[in-house]
Every structure is written in C-alpha cells, then in structure tokens.
Write a protein that holds these residues in place. Structure first.
Motif, PDB file in Angstrom:
ATOM      1  N   UNK A  14      70.640  48.585  15.774  1.00  0.00           N
ATOM      2  CA  UNK A  14      70.622  49.944  16.287  1.00  0.00           C
ATOM      3  C   UNK A  14      70.782  50.987  15.184  1.00  0.00           C
ATOM      4  N   UNK A  15      70.902  50.521  13.939  1.00  0.00           N
ATOM      5  CA  UNK A  15      71.037  51.434  12.808  1.00  0.00           C
ATOM      6  C   UNK A  15      69.673  51.737  12.192  1.00  0.00           C
ATOM      7  N   UNK A  16      69.523  52.933  11.685  1.00  0.00           N
ATOM      8  CA  UNK A  16      68.334  53.269  10.896  1.00  0.00           C
ATOM      9  C   UNK A  16      68.554  52.764   9.469  1.00  0.00           C
ATOM     10  N   UNK A  17      67.534  52.187   8.829  1.00  0.00           N
ATOM     11  CA  UNK A  17      67.706  51.697   7.453  1.00  0.00           C
ATOM     12  C   UNK A  17      68.253  52.751   6.504  1.00  0.00           C
ATOM     13  N   UNK A  18      67.871  54.003   6.698  1.00  0.00           N
ATOM     14  CA  UNK A  18      68.318  55.068   5.804  1.00  0.00           C
ATOM     15  C   UNK A  18      69.828  55.288   5.864  1.00  0.00           C
ATOM     16  N   UNK A  19      70.460  54.830   6.954  1.00  0.00           N
ATOM     17  CA  UNK A  19      71.904  54.991   7.079  1.00  0.00           C
ATOM     18  C   UNK A  19      72.667  54.002   6.215  1.00  0.00           C
ATOM     19  N   UNK A  20      71.978  52.968   5.737  1.00  0.00           N
ATOM     20  CA  UNK A  20      72.642  51.905   4.980  1.00  0.00           C
ATOM     21  C   UNK A  20      72.094  51.778   3.568  1.00  0.00           C
ATOM     22  N   UNK A  21      70.759  51.827   3.460  1.00  0.00           N
ATOM     23  CA  UNK A  21      70.111  51.501   2.193  1.00  0.00           C
ATOM     24  C   UNK A  21      69.963  52.713   1.275  1.00  0.00           C
ATOM     25  N   UNK A  22      70.133  52.451   0.004  1.00  0.00           N
ATOM     26  CA  UNK A  22      69.824  53.427  -1.034  1.00  0.00           C
ATOM     27  C   UNK A  22      69.304  52.638  -2.229  1.00  0.00           C
ATOM     28  N   UNK A  23      67.983  52.489  -2.295  1.00  0.00           N
ATOM     29  CA  UNK A  23      67.367  51.614  -3.288  1.00  0.00           C
ATOM     30  C   UNK A  23      66.480  52.413  -4.227  1.00  0.00           C
ATOM     31  N   UNK A  24      66.593  52.142  -5.513  1.00  0.00           N
ATOM     32  CA  UNK A  24      65.671  52.734  -6.483  1.00  0.00           C
ATOM     33  C   UNK A  24      64.346  51.984  -6.479  1.00  0.00           C
ATOM     34  N   UNK A  25      64.429  50.673  -6.296  1.00  0.00           N
ATOM     35  CA  UNK A  25      63.237  49.824  -6.257  1.00  0.00           C
ATOM     36  C   UNK A  25      63.210  49.122  -4.908  1.00  0.00           C
ATOM     37  N   UNK A  26      62.196  49.386  -4.080  1.00  0.00           N
ATOM     38  CA  UNK A  26      62.134  48.846  -2.722  1.00  0.00           C
ATOM     39  C   UNK A  26      61.317  47.569  -2.630  1.00  0.00           C
ATOM     40  N   UNK A  27      60.823  47.072  -3.762  1.00  0.00           N
ATOM     41  CA  UNK A  27      59.969  45.875  -3.797  1.00  0.00           C
ATOM     42  C   UNK A  27      60.824  44.650  -4.081  1.00  0.00           C
ATOM     43  N   UNK A  28      60.719  43.644  -3.219  1.00  0.00           N
ATOM     44  CA  UNK A  28      61.504  42.445  -3.489  1.00  0.00           C
ATOM     45  C   UNK A  28      61.522  41.474  -2.332  1.00  0.00           C
ATOM     46  N   UNK A  29      62.514  40.578  -2.358  1.00  0.00           N
ATOM     47  CA  UNK A  29      62.720  39.564  -1.332  1.00  0.00           C
ATOM     48  C   UNK A  29      63.923  39.972  -0.499  1.00  0.00           C
ATOM     49  N   UNK A  30      63.806  39.817   0.818  1.00  0.00           N
ATOM     50  CA  UNK A  30      64.916  40.164   1.692  1.00  0.00           C
ATOM     51  C   UNK A  30      65.264  38.993   2.604  1.00  0.00           C
ATOM     52  N   UNK A  58      63.948  42.169  16.274  1.00  0.00           N
ATOM     53  CA  UNK A  58      65.149  41.336  16.337  1.00  0.00           C
ATOM     54  C   UNK A  58      66.365  42.192  16.676  1.00  0.00           C
ATOM     55  N   UNK A  59      66.878  42.112  17.910  1.00  0.00           N
ATOM     56  CA  UNK A  59      68.038  42.919  18.285  1.00  0.00           C
ATOM     57  C   UNK A  59      69.370  42.345  17.815  1.00  0.00           C
ATOM     58  N   UNK A  60      69.360  41.125  17.228  1.00  0.00           N
ATOM     59  CA  UNK A  60      70.609  40.437  16.889  1.00  0.00           C
ATOM     60  C   UNK A  60      70.873  40.350  15.386  1.00  0.00           C
ATOM     61  N   UNK A  61      70.326  41.274  14.600  1.00  0.00           N
ATOM     62  CA  UNK A  61      70.605  41.298  13.163  1.00  0.00           C
ATOM     63  C   UNK A  61      72.066  41.711  12.943  1.00  0.00           C
ATOM     64  N   UNK A  62      72.761  40.989  12.042  1.00  0.00           N
ATOM     65  CA  UNK A  62      74.150  41.352  11.719  1.00  0.00           C
ATOM     66  C   UNK A  62      74.320  41.724  10.241  1.00  0.00           C
ATOM     67  N   UNK A  63      73.363  41.321   9.401  1.00  0.00           N
ATOM     68  CA  UNK A  63      73.464  41.648   7.979  1.00  0.00           C
ATOM     69  C   UNK A  63      72.092  41.531   7.328  1.00  0.00           C
ATOM     70  N   UNK A  64      71.923  42.246   6.223  1.00  0.00           N
ATOM     71  CA  UNK A  64      70.681  42.195   5.461  1.00  0.00           C
ATOM     72  C   UNK A  64      70.996  41.945   3.992  1.00  0.00           C
ATOM     73  N   UNK A  65      70.075  41.280   3.306  1.00  0.00           N
ATOM     74  CA  UNK A  65      70.209  40.985   1.887  1.00  0.00           C
ATOM     75  C   UNK A  65      68.925  41.379   1.196  1.00  0.00           C
ATOM     76  N   UNK A  66      69.022  41.872  -0.024  1.00  0.00           N
ATOM     77  CA  UNK A  66      67.819  42.288  -0.744  1.00  0.00           C
ATOM     78  C   UNK A  66      67.981  42.013  -2.231  1.00  0.00           C
ATOM     79  N   UNK A  67      66.909  41.474  -2.841  1.00  0.00           N
ATOM     80  CA  UNK A  67      66.874  41.238  -4.283  1.00  0.00           C
ATOM     81  C   UNK A  67      65.589  41.826  -4.837  1.00  0.00           C
TER      82      UNK A  67
END
Length: 324
Positions: A14-30, A58-67
């Motif tokens: 229910x969160x917008x990505x902009x509320x959590x993420x602050x990335x200089x480089x958005x290209x990668x593996x998640x 997916x309504x059941x996301x609890x965490x995200x990872x990014x490299x």
C-alpha cells in the motif's frame, strides 16, 4: 559472478515507492519478499517504476531488496541470483520455461532462454520491456502496395484493428522485430472460413496456430457488420466470474488445449491485455509455440500490415502512452 550487495527496505504494497526509495542508480537486480516466506527475483533499469507495478500484482509484499548492476550485466546477474537463492532453499515465485517445450529451440538463437523466462515474469504492460529495434524506421522508409492491406484500410474498424494487432505484437511477442516471419505472421482480410455474413479482418499466427483474429459478423435483419474479437491464451487461464460468459475451451492439434476469449462488439485485444492474467496466459501460449520452431505461413505474411503495426507501436513508445 561476485555475490551482489543488496540494500533492504521494509515495504508494504500500500506504499508508494517514492515514500521509501531514494536511488541514484535505478538499474539493477531486485528481490521482493512476501509474507509467506516466498521471494521474487527480477531485473530492471527503473526499479521504482517496476516496483509500482509489482505492488498492484502482489498485495503481500513485506520487504524489498535492490542491488545496483550495470545494464549489460543484468541477464547474468539475475540468472545467478535466482540459482543462488534456489540452491539455498528459498521458494521463488519466478516462473520458468519448465512449462514450455523442453530442449533446445531455434528461438534460443534469437532470444536468450533467460530473456524468454523473464518474459513470463515481467509486470503487465511494462513499456520498458518493449524492444522493436529499428523496425519502425524500416516501415516509415517504404510504402508497400498490397491489395489485401488496401482492403483492410477501407474497413470502418481499421484503427481499432491496428490497435489490437499492435498491442498483441508489443506485449505478447518478445522481440517481435527479430521473430517476424520466422515464428509469427500476420495476414489482412484472409479468406479463412469466409461466408456472406462472417469475414475475417486480420489474423495473427504464432508458429502454425492462430493466436488471435478479428472478425466482422453481419446482422441478418439490418445488414450491419459487428466486430468480434477472438484471442487464444494458455489453458492455465482461469476466468473470473465476470469473464466466464466470454471464455470457452478449444484444442489445436499442435498446441493442445487452449482457452478462447470471444467478445462481440469491438476489437478489444488492447483492452483484454490490460488484465495481467490474460496477458501472461497469452504470453505463455505464444512463447510455447515460438519455441516449437519456424512457421509454415511465412509466404502469407503481409508486410504492409506489419509495417503499420510497428509504426503504431513506435508511436506509443514516443508518446509514452502504451496500452493506457
């Protein structure tokens, strides 16, 4: 390949990505983590955009990872991360090519197997996944004369037909500029099963099976012609209650059982593919047929119609309008 260094955030759908993420480089593996312990590994050149679409699926996301990973290394990095997590016993929601014809395929020479597998995973209507190379430039650089295409242009439903065909080519067929005439073909005003009250406007086939066709059906009383949309998708598609009156089962000798979506009133391929379940079922069926080899219908391929299709896709890309 070196182990990727992921940054992790707690996240709910229910969160917008902009509320959590602050990335200089958005290209990668998640990696998406779900409440039942499953995970999903993907690649992207714009993670916030991809995440915004995944959170609707997916309504059941609890965490995200990014490299962060350079674009040229995405395929190998994604493949390695999927294998690493599977070996560690993590259950992944990623689909694979296991449901497709086994063994090597001529398609592998055109599209890497991991790219094919990713095509079954990518978020619906994700414009960054559309690749048509310079095919639109080729189309704009020539004017082809074709009697069948000229007849199609005279139909009052021509624009809707082009939109439907372009949506299918863009969102169902991976790298369509590489596979045109090899694994898929399109025809204009074909004579297939034509009667005085029923005629086809266009047919798109993958391998040797019709994936979609657009028909006009004539009313006996007033003589008006009404558009009819036919879309074949994988038999795995489970129609929700509101769609059940429009879906039936069918079988082809070379494709086996399929589900057929049939809707009278307009040419609606573009609208149908907005539904994630229909889009992914369409991709599953099309990719399975593409892996079976080259088509026997190459000589019937209408390049004038194909030019119009690629020009329409390129227009969507330029306008950033896509299916919406």
């Amino acid at each position: 390949m070196n182990t990727l260094r992921f940054k992790r955030w707690n996240f709910t759908s229910d969160l917008a990505p902009s509320a959590v993420l602050s990335l200089k480089n958005e290209c990668g593996i998640y990696v998406l983590e779900f409440s039942n312990g499953e995970q999903y590994v993907g690649q992207t050149i714009h993670f916030p955009i991809r995440l915004a679409k995944h959170r609707r699926t997916y309504p059941d996301i609890i965490a995200i990872n990014f490299a962060e990973v350079p674009e040229d290394n995405l395929n190998m990095a994604e493949y390695s991360e999927i294998q690493r997590r599977r070996r560690s016993g993590i259950l992944l929601r990623n689909k694979t090519l296991l449901a497709q014809p086994l063994g090597d395929s001529p398609l592998d020479d055109l599209i890497d197997q991991q790219e094919q597998a990713a095509w079954l995973d990518v978020a619906a209507t994700d414009d960054e996944e559309i690749h048509i190379g310079g095919r639109a430039e080729v189309a704009r650089g020539r004017t082809l004369s074709n009697k069948k295409f000229d007849q199609l242009q005279q139909q009052p439903s021509f624009e809707e037909a082009i939109n439907s065909l372009a949506a299918y080519v863009a969102y169902v067929i991976p790298y369509p500029h590489l596979t045109e005439k090899k694994t898929w073909t399109v025809t204009a005003m074909p004579s297939t099963n034509r009667t005085s009250t029923d005629k086809r406007v266009a047919t798109l086939s993958v391998n040797n099976v019709e994936m979609m066709y657009l028909r006009l059906v004539r009313d006996y009383e007033n003589g008006d012609w009404t558009p009819l949309t036919i879309l074949n998708v994988a038999d795995t598609y489970q129609a929700p209650p509101y769609m059940r009156d429009y879906v039936y089962s069918h079988s082809y000798r070379s494709a086996g059982p399929v589900k057929v979506v049939s809707i009278m009133g307009d040419f609606l391929i573009k609208e149908l593919l907005m539904d994630d379940a229909i889009l992914l079922a369409a991709r599953e069926l099309a990719l399975g047929q593409m892996r079976k080899g080259t088509t026997m219908f190459s000589k019937y391929h209408n390049e004038a119609l194909s030019d119009a299709i690629f020009k329409r896709i390129d227009q969507w890309i330029d306008d950033n309008s896509g299916l919406y």
